[in-house]
Design a protein around this motif. Structure first.
Motif, PDB file in Angstrom:
ATOM      1  N   GLN A 120     -10.154   3.954   1.037  1.00 58.24           N
ATOM      2  CA  GLN A 120      -9.817   3.175   2.232  1.00 58.24           C
ATOM      3  C   GLN A 120     -11.026   2.448   2.809  1.00 58.24           C
ATOM      4  OE1 GLN A 120      -7.862   6.098   4.759  1.00 58.24           O
ATOM      5  NE2 GLN A 120      -5.907   5.781   3.726  1.00 58.24           N
ATOM      6  N   LEU A 121     -11.763   1.806   1.919  1.00 64.17           N
ATOM      7  CA  LEU A 121     -12.937   1.044   2.320  1.00 64.17           C
ATOM      8  C   LEU A 121     -12.642  -0.442   2.518  1.00 64.17           C
ATOM      9  CD1 LEU A 121     -15.523   2.713  -0.073  1.00 64.17           C
ATOM     10  CD2 LEU A 121     -15.597   2.798   2.426  1.00 64.17           C
ATOM     11  N   GLN A 122     -11.476  -0.882   2.091  1.00 62.16           N
ATOM     12  CA  GLN A 122     -11.168  -2.305   2.116  1.00 62.16           C
ATOM     13  C   GLN A 122     -10.861  -2.805   3.528  1.00 62.16           C
ATOM     14  OE1 GLN A 122      -9.091   0.026   1.122  1.00 62.16           O
ATOM     15  NE2 GLN A 122      -7.033  -0.398   1.843  1.00 62.16           N
ATOM     16  N   GLN A 123     -11.071  -4.107   3.721  1.00 68.75           N
ATOM     17  CA  GLN A 123     -10.636  -4.749   4.955  1.00 68.75           C
ATOM     18  C   GLN A 123     -10.162  -6.163   4.644  1.00 68.75           C
ATOM     19  OE1 GLN A 123     -13.249  -6.899   7.749  1.00 68.75           O
ATOM     20  NE2 GLN A 123     -14.894  -5.518   7.083  1.00 68.75           N
ATOM     21  N   ASP A 124      -9.195  -6.628   5.395  1.00 72.28           N
ATOM     22  CA  ASP A 124      -8.687  -7.984   5.222  1.00 72.28           C
ATOM     23  C   ASP A 124      -9.727  -8.968   5.743  1.00 72.28           C
ATOM     24  OD1 ASP A 124      -7.189 -10.223   4.833  1.00 72.28           O
ATOM     25  OD2 ASP A 124      -5.709  -9.780   6.396  1.00 72.28           O
ATOM     26  N   MET A 125     -10.153  -9.877   4.878  1.00 75.47           N
ATOM     27  CA  MET A 125     -11.195 -10.837   5.220  1.00 75.47           C
ATOM     28  C   MET A 125     -10.632 -12.201   5.609  1.00 75.47           C
ATOM     29  SD  MET A 125     -13.646  -9.798   1.971  1.00 75.47           S
ATOM     30  CE  MET A 125     -14.696 -11.229   2.184  1.00 75.47           C
ATOM     31  N   SER A 126      -9.317 -12.326   5.685  1.00 72.48           N
ATOM     32  CA  SER A 126      -8.686 -13.634   5.879  1.00 72.48           C
ATOM     33  C   SER A 126      -9.215 -14.363   7.100  1.00 72.48           C
ATOM     34  CB  SER A 126      -7.172 -13.473   6.003  1.00 72.48           C
ATOM     35  OG  SER A 126      -6.626 -12.863   4.864  1.00 72.48           O
ATOM     36  N   ILE A 147      -6.487 -10.597  -6.659  1.00 73.35           N
ATOM     37  CA  ILE A 147      -7.020  -9.882  -5.495  1.00 73.35           C
ATOM     38  C   ILE A 147      -5.925  -9.641  -4.461  1.00 73.35           C
ATOM     39  CG2 ILE A 147      -8.624 -10.056  -3.548  1.00 73.35           C
ATOM     40  CD1 ILE A 147     -10.536 -11.558  -5.407  1.00 73.35           C
ATOM     41  N   LYS A 148      -5.108 -10.667  -4.220  1.00 73.33           N
ATOM     42  CA  LYS A 148      -4.043 -10.522  -3.228  1.00 73.33           C
ATOM     43  C   LYS A 148      -2.996  -9.491  -3.644  1.00 73.33           C
ATOM     44  CE  LYS A 148      -4.418 -15.189  -1.275  1.00 73.33           C
ATOM     45  NZ  LYS A 148      -3.732 -16.499  -1.082  1.00 73.33           N
ATOM     46  N   SER A 149      -2.912  -9.226  -4.950  1.00 72.07           N
ATOM     47  CA  SER A 149      -1.912  -8.256  -5.422  1.00 72.07           C
ATOM     48  C   SER A 149      -2.191  -6.848  -4.893  1.00 72.07           C
ATOM     49  CB  SER A 149      -1.873  -8.236  -6.954  1.00 72.07           C
ATOM     50  OG  SER A 149      -3.067  -7.674  -7.495  1.00 72.07           O
ATOM     51  N   PHE A 150      -3.407  -6.605  -4.424  1.00 72.43           N
ATOM     52  CA  PHE A 150      -3.740  -5.291  -3.877  1.00 72.43           C
ATOM     53  C   PHE A 150      -3.248  -5.119  -2.445  1.00 72.43           C
ATOM     54  CE2 PHE A 150      -7.097  -5.760  -7.189  1.00 72.43           C
ATOM     55  CZ  PHE A 150      -6.755  -4.654  -7.947  1.00 72.43           C
ATOM     56  N   GLY A 151      -2.884  -6.221  -1.805  1.00 68.56           N
ATOM     57  CA  GLY A 151      -2.370  -6.133  -0.448  1.00 68.56           C
ATOM     58  C   GLY A 151      -0.855  -6.152  -0.431  1.00 68.56           C
ATOM     59  N   GLU A 152      -0.298  -5.746   0.681  1.00 68.88           N
ATOM     60  CA  GLU A 152       1.156  -5.729   0.830  1.00 68.88           C
ATOM     61  C   GLU A 152       1.664  -6.939   1.588  1.00 68.88           C
ATOM     62  OE1 GLU A 152       2.167  -2.044   2.674  1.00 68.88           O
ATOM     63  OE2 GLU A 152       1.613  -0.822   0.928  1.00 68.88           O
ATOM     64  N   LYS A 153       0.760  -7.619   2.314  1.00 72.54           N
ATOM     65  CA  LYS A 153       1.175  -8.747   3.144  1.00 72.54           C
ATOM     66  C   LYS A 153       0.255  -9.955   2.948  1.00 72.54           C
ATOM     67  CE  LYS A 153       2.994  -5.644   6.719  1.00 72.54           C
ATOM     68  NZ  LYS A 153       2.891  -5.221   8.150  1.00 72.54           N
ATOM     69  N   GLY A 154      -0.225 -10.093   1.713  1.00 73.83           N
ATOM     70  CA  GLY A 154      -1.086 -11.241   1.425  1.00 73.83           C
ATOM     71  C   GLY A 154      -2.515 -11.086   1.888  1.00 73.83           C
TER      72      GLY A 154
END
Length: 438
Positions: A120-126, A147-154
């Protein structure tokens, strides 16, 4: 960012930190030393910034780190100090997290990214990507989608830095010795096996291998096959696609003279060092990393083969990326670093030295390998003649993959049909997955 306390660190590489005042203070200054305090303030260099980057499994070599990250940052962001923490004993991801000293950046592959997310080190950089003007439209959409495939909401958890692509490399000398025509772009695996059959023989005490198909995982990568269902935690091997793959290996291994006293895995050493393998599927960066041996050979490469119905598709997306961790403190400076190392200038330099770019630019692709003497006169556009597929990666792939690769030994030993091999892999993987869930 907190200092990296509480853990034993691996080797650290640092970028020069602060711009010399003589080099920065004169830019935009008033004539004859006159001017307001505001102008003097504007002429001052930015405040020094320190960022840290974790090099997962040392996925970037010291040479590439220096050439494509350190030197460009020295030139463009001299006020930034970047410390690179190598994956080593005492500085694994788990150890850094336990010590609450993980880095600002994560550098690794999309294949290894689930390890990072499991902690749980990731963060959304959008938001910061948008606010700092990093244009994602410049990137190849396939790499961004990976990369986006790892997220659930883009969510955008990282930015692509470099790509790797498959090719078929071949030794011209072996083809010439036996008067066999060279391979060409756009071949099927069946065609390559037939060509290799004409070269697999013993001559002058040397066992020549016409074609080593390599790892099962790499052939499966050309179909972007899943290994496991993340919801049911079951292997996904017992199907026609995997049967076709194991069947291809069986045909290749059954060529008279291929298996020698139980040996069936010739691989990179057979091609680059022993020089008795005529054709080998390889990664583009694997080719670049073996330039010293290639300089002693007559060689070339063609586009990666595939099954007939999948021609034109290369191996699954394999990229190196940088992700801003959720413990990073200076998001704006971090994205400025990303803007520099994904600039056209740096990406072109990478392409010239044989690292495929992650940008859409055809002009950057055209200069691929142009500064490598060993690549002159070669089919250097071969990596770009296939398009990578998008894999479905799960944290269970490594477990299933172990049994997939082990099946090569059963195939080489002979006497076992493909259906039996597939069922064995499926059963062994499911048993191990079930044990992991207890």
């Amino acid at each position: 960012m907190k200092a990296l306390h509480g853990c034993r660190m691996g080797p650290i590489v640092a970028i020069a930190a602060v711009c010399a005042l003589a080099g920065c203070g004169n830019q935009g200054g008033p004539a004859n030393g006159a001017g307001t305090k505001e102008k003097e303030t504007a002429a001052k260099p930015p405040e020094p910034v320190k960022l840290t980057m974790y090099n997962h499994f040392n996925n970037i070599s010291d040479e590439r780190l220096q050439q494509f990250i350190i030197e460009p940052l020295k030139q463009k962001l001299p006020h930034v100090t970047l410390e690179v923490v190598k994956h080593d004993k005492g500085s694994t991801i788990d150890e850094l997290v336990a010590a609450k000293s993980f880095t600002d950046f994560y550098y690794g592959s999309n294949v290894g990214f689930p390890t990072y997310m499991n902690l749980q080190l990731q963060q959304d950089m959008s938001d910061v990507i948008k606010s700092r003007g990093l244009d994602l439209n410049r990137f190849d959409a396939t790499y961004l989608d990976a990369i986006k495939s790892f997220g659930e909401k883009g969510e955008v958890y990282g930015v692509p830095f470099s790509a790797n692509m498959g090719v078929l490399i071949y030794n011209k000398a072996i083809f010439d010795k036996f008067a066999v025509p060279y391979p060409k772009d756009g071949m099927t695996w069946d065609e390559v096996i037939d060509l290799g059959k004409r070269l697999t023989r013993t001559d002058g005490g040397v066992n020549y291998i016409g074609f080593d198909p390599g790892r099962v995982a790499d052939v499966a990568s050309g179909l972007s096959l899943p290994y496991a269902d993340a919801k049911t935690v079951k292997a996904l091997i017992d199907n026609d696609s995997w049967r076709n793959i194991f069947g291809m290996f069986k045909v290749a291994y059954e060529i008279p003279g291929y298996v020698n006293q139980g040996k069936y895995d010739y691989g990179a050493n057979g091609f680059f060092k022993d020089k008795n393998v005529a054709m080998l599927p390889a990664w583009a960066l694997q080719v670049v990393n073996n330039r010293a041996e290639l300089a002693k050979m007559e060689w070339d490469m063609v586009s990666l083969p595939n099954f007939k119905e999948n021609l034109g598709r290369g191996r699954s997306v394999d990229i190196h990326l940088l992700a801003l961790s959720n413990v990073g403190k200076n998001r704006e400076a971090a994205v400025e670093v990303l803007k520099v190392i994904t600039s056209d200038e740096v990406q072109k330099l990478m392409s010239e030295y044989g690292t495929p770019s992650v940008l859409r630019s055809d002009d950057i692709k055209k200069v691929y390998g142009s500064k490598l003497p060993e690549f002159q006169g070669k089919n250097v556009q071969a990596p770009f003649k296939t398009k990578p597929g998008l894999p479905a990666i799960t944290k269970y792939d490594g477990i299933v993959g172990t049994y997939v690769e082990a099946a090569r030994k059963d195939i080489a030993a002979g006497g076992t049909d493909v259906n039996t091999i597939v069922r064995k892999v499926q059963d062994q993987a499911n048993q191990k997955l079930a044990e992991q869930q207890k």
